[in-house]
Scaffold this motif. Sequence first.
Motif, PDB file in Angstrom:
ATOM      1  N   ASP A   1       0.798  -1.220   0.000  1.00  0.00           N
ATOM      2  CA  ASP A   1       0.000   0.000   0.000  1.00  0.00           C
ATOM      3  C   ASP A   1       0.833   1.273   0.000  1.00  0.00           C
ATOM      4  OD1 ASP A   1      -2.259  -1.412  -0.136  1.00  0.00           O
ATOM      5  OD2 ASP A   1      -2.966  -1.008   1.901  1.00  0.00           O
ATOM      6  N   THR A   2       2.100   1.144   0.386  1.00  0.00           N
ATOM      7  CA  THR A   2       2.911   2.361   0.444  1.00  0.00           C
ATOM      8  C   THR A   2       3.650   2.612  -0.864  1.00  0.00           C
ATOM      9  OG1 THR A   2       4.749   1.118   1.349  1.00  0.00           O
ATOM     10  CG2 THR A   2       3.256   2.150   2.930  1.00  0.00           C
ATOM     11  N   LEU A   3       3.561   1.686  -1.814  1.00  0.00           N
ATOM     12  CA  LEU A   3       4.188   1.923  -3.114  1.00  0.00           C
ATOM     13  C   LEU A   3       3.470   3.070  -3.813  1.00  0.00           C
ATOM     14  CD1 LEU A   3       4.590  -1.730  -4.449  1.00  0.00           C
ATOM     15  CD2 LEU A   3       6.376  -0.239  -3.537  1.00  0.00           C
ATOM     16  N   PRO A   4       4.194   3.846  -4.615  1.00  0.00           N
ATOM     17  CA  PRO A   4       3.515   4.926  -5.341  1.00  0.00           C
ATOM     18  C   PRO A   4       2.454   4.358  -6.297  1.00  0.00           C
ATOM     19  CG  PRO A   4       5.822   4.714  -6.029  1.00  0.00           C
ATOM     20  CD  PRO A   4       5.650   3.837  -4.840  1.00  0.00           C
ATOM     21  N   LEU A   5       1.348   5.069  -6.386  1.00  0.00           N
ATOM     22  CA  LEU A   5       0.251   4.642  -7.247  1.00  0.00           C
ATOM     23  C   LEU A   5       0.340   5.369  -8.576  1.00  0.00           C
ATOM     24  CD1 LEU A   5      -2.524   3.129  -7.538  1.00  0.00           C
ATOM     25  CD2 LEU A   5      -3.583   5.232  -6.736  1.00  0.00           C
ATOM     26  N   LEU A   6       0.316   4.607  -9.665  1.00  0.00           N
ATOM     27  CA  LEU A   6       0.324   5.213 -11.001  1.00  0.00           C
ATOM     28  C   LEU A   6      -1.097   5.182 -11.559  1.00  0.00           C
ATOM     29  CD1 LEU A   6       2.927   4.687 -13.790  1.00  0.00           C
ATOM     30  CD2 LEU A   6       0.526   4.417 -14.334  1.00  0.00           C
ATOM     31  N   SER A   7      -1.610   6.331 -11.955  1.00  0.00           N
ATOM     32  CA  SER A   7      -2.936   6.390 -12.590  1.00  0.00           C
ATOM     33  C   SER A   7      -2.758   6.490 -14.093  1.00  0.00           C
ATOM     34  CB  SER A   7      -3.716   7.623 -12.129  1.00  0.00           C
ATOM     35  OG  SER A   7      -3.986   7.576 -10.768  1.00  0.00           O
ATOM     36  N   LEU A   8      -3.266   5.500 -14.809  1.00  0.00           N
ATOM     37  CA  LEU A   8      -3.264   5.581 -16.266  1.00  0.00           C
ATOM     38  C   LEU A   8      -4.612   6.181 -16.675  1.00  0.00           C
ATOM     39  CD1 LEU A   8      -1.268   4.557 -18.526  1.00  0.00           C
ATOM     40  CD2 LEU A   8      -2.913   2.731 -18.895  1.00  0.00           C
ATOM     41  N   LEU A   9      -4.589   7.315 -17.352  1.00  0.00           N
ATOM     42  CA  LEU A   9      -5.839   8.001 -17.709  1.00  0.00           C
ATOM     43  C   LEU A   9      -6.164   7.717 -19.170  1.00  0.00           C
ATOM     44  CD1 LEU A   9      -5.050  11.508 -16.193  1.00  0.00           C
ATOM     45  CD2 LEU A   9      -5.774   9.435 -15.016  1.00  0.00           C
ATOM     46  N   VAL A  10      -7.283   7.097 -19.418  1.00  0.00           N
ATOM     47  CA  VAL A  10      -7.588   6.697 -20.795  1.00  0.00           C
ATOM     48  C   VAL A  10      -8.972   7.173 -21.227  1.00  0.00           C
ATOM     49  CG1 VAL A  10      -7.428   4.783 -22.405  1.00  0.00           C
ATOM     50  CG2 VAL A  10      -6.402   4.570 -20.135  1.00  0.00           C
ATOM     51  N   PRO A  11      -9.038   8.123 -22.192  1.00  0.00           N
ATOM     52  CA  PRO A  11     -10.339   8.498 -22.749  1.00  0.00           C
ATOM     53  C   PRO A  11     -10.786   7.484 -23.792  1.00  0.00           C
ATOM     54  CG  PRO A  11      -8.619   9.860 -23.712  1.00  0.00           C
ATOM     55  CD  PRO A  11      -7.931   8.897 -22.777  1.00  0.00           C
ATOM     56  N   PHE A  12     -12.037   7.101 -23.744  1.00  0.00           N
ATOM     57  CA  PHE A  12     -12.586   6.139 -24.712  1.00  0.00           C
ATOM     58  C   PHE A  12     -13.749   6.778 -25.447  1.00  0.00           C
ATOM     59  CE2 PHE A  12     -10.772   1.908 -23.868  1.00  0.00           C
ATOM     60  CZ  PHE A  12     -10.098   2.142 -22.684  1.00  0.00           C
ATOM     61  N   TYR A  13     -13.655   6.839 -26.762  1.00  0.00           N
ATOM     62  CA  TYR A  13     -14.798   7.300 -27.552  1.00  0.00           C
ATOM     63  C   TYR A  13     -15.004   6.310 -28.693  1.00  0.00           C
ATOM     64  CZ  TYR A  13     -17.732  10.204 -30.506  1.00  0.00           C
ATOM     65  OH  TYR A  13     -18.743  10.673 -31.287  1.00  0.00           O
ATOM     66  N   ASN A  14     -16.053   5.538 -28.621  1.00  0.00           N
ATOM     67  CA  ASN A  14     -16.345   4.506 -29.627  1.00  0.00           C
ATOM     68  C   ASN A  14     -15.141   3.619 -29.898  1.00  0.00           C
ATOM     69  OD1 ASN A  14     -18.876   5.587 -29.779  1.00  0.00           O
ATOM     70  ND2 ASN A  14     -18.519   6.710 -31.685  1.00  0.00           N
ATOM     71  N   GLU A  15     -14.609   3.034 -28.858  1.00  0.00           N
ATOM     72  CA  GLU A  15     -13.422   2.191 -28.994  1.00  0.00           C
ATOM     73  C   GLU A  15     -13.729   0.729 -28.684  1.00  0.00           C
ATOM     74  OE1 GLU A  15     -10.757   3.302 -30.255  1.00  0.00           O
ATOM     75  OE2 GLU A  15     -10.396   5.388 -29.667  1.00  0.00           O
ATOM     76  N   GLN A  16     -14.983   0.354 -28.848  1.00  0.00           N
ATOM     77  CA  GLN A  16     -15.425  -1.023 -28.587  1.00  0.00           C
ATOM     78  C   GLN A  16     -14.434  -2.070 -29.101  1.00  0.00           C
ATOM     79  OE1 GLN A  16     -19.011  -1.836 -30.717  1.00  0.00           O
ATOM     80  NE2 GLN A  16     -19.734  -3.303 -29.224  1.00  0.00           N
ATOM     81  N   ALA A  17     -13.986  -1.861 -30.347  1.00  0.00           N
ATOM     82  CA  ALA A  17     -13.122  -2.854 -30.978  1.00  0.00           C
ATOM     83  C   ALA A  17     -11.778  -3.001 -30.267  1.00  0.00           C
ATOM     84  CB  ALA A  17     -12.884  -2.457 -32.436  1.00  0.00           C
ATOM     85  N   MET A  18     -11.409  -1.996 -29.485  1.00  0.00           N
ATOM     86  CA  MET A  18     -10.085  -2.003 -28.860  1.00  0.00           C
ATOM     87  C   MET A  18     -10.074  -2.648 -27.478  1.00  0.00           C
ATOM     88  SD  MET A  18      -7.779  -0.825 -30.785  1.00  0.00           S
ATOM     89  CE  MET A  18      -6.571  -1.105 -29.488  1.00  0.00           C
TER      90      MET A  18
END
Length: 320
Positions: free
Chosen positions: A5-22
Amino acid sequence: MPGADTLPLLSLLVPFYNEQAMIGHFFERVIATLERIAGIRFEILCVNDGSQDGTLDGLVAASQRDARVRVIDLTRNFGKEAALTAAIFEARGDLIVPFDADLQDPPEVIAQLVDKWREGYEVVLARRASRAADSLIKRWTALSFYRVHNRIADVSIPENVGDFRLFTRGVADSLKALPESCRFMKGLFAWVGFRTAVVEYRREARTAGTSKFSGWKLWNFALEGITSFSTLPLRVWTYLGVSVAVFALMRALWLVVRTLLYGVDVPGYASLATAILLLGGIQLIGIGVLGEYIGRIYLESKGRPIYLVRRRFERTAPHA
Ligand code: UDP
Ligand code: MG
């Protein structure tokens, strides 16, 4: 050894717009890659930017399978910049990495970004070593945009650097404190500064789905970038006006002298018409540029929120 719990947390921010196939491929590859980075925890913060296909269902399913995946569902399509802003406001990480859903940026590069951060940098940019995956027109327009923007704006944006980068909590908090509702993220990133390093990488072609940015959208995007970070287009008209006025005055003087010396003659209908049309055109352009800025003042003055959230999805983790 420190607890997980003390390890740094990395937030990956991903916008999705009509990316069903991905979606399927995305989580498979990204989660596997992030798990290989030693010494960090991670969350994947997915923003559904008003997709009309099955993207939301796919994301929600992923968040139910894996507690590290969170989903924010916006009420409609607000555009990538707004989606990214939403993600920055919602991220909990100590380290933040905006990332495209189409995997054009290889997730393996994130490990390199983290390494650079460990050397003490607060922002680590990922620069495309080659734009070979983009069309010739896109490459050329992108290059011209950077040239023009950096010549006239107060802060330069680094060439061939997209939103893909790593930055710290401090940078994220500074971005959150910026009040404008027109979010030209590349410019805002450049404006906040901080100690910055660069990592080079190769960008790939989209593996599925299509690019959401048409030529017209990119043109408006470029206009927004320039008008958000420079007032030079407004000032130009002062200088142009002064030059035209000085030219007109000198010409008037010359006409007086010529009339006194050689008497009157009245040719010059064509030159008169040309001058009127030219100046009329120039004035209209000037008014148009003014309008561009007034439009932005109008938008900002309304003080509307940048995005609206319909719902958040998150599995409360059974503690491991
Ligand atoms: N995107 C978004 N809202 C939009 C347009 C795009 O959230 O209105 C997302 C899209 O799903 C992708 C990222 O922004 O994750 C980049 O879009 P795209 O790959 O179409 O842009 P390009 O790589 O062609 O510049
Ligand atoms: Mg893309």
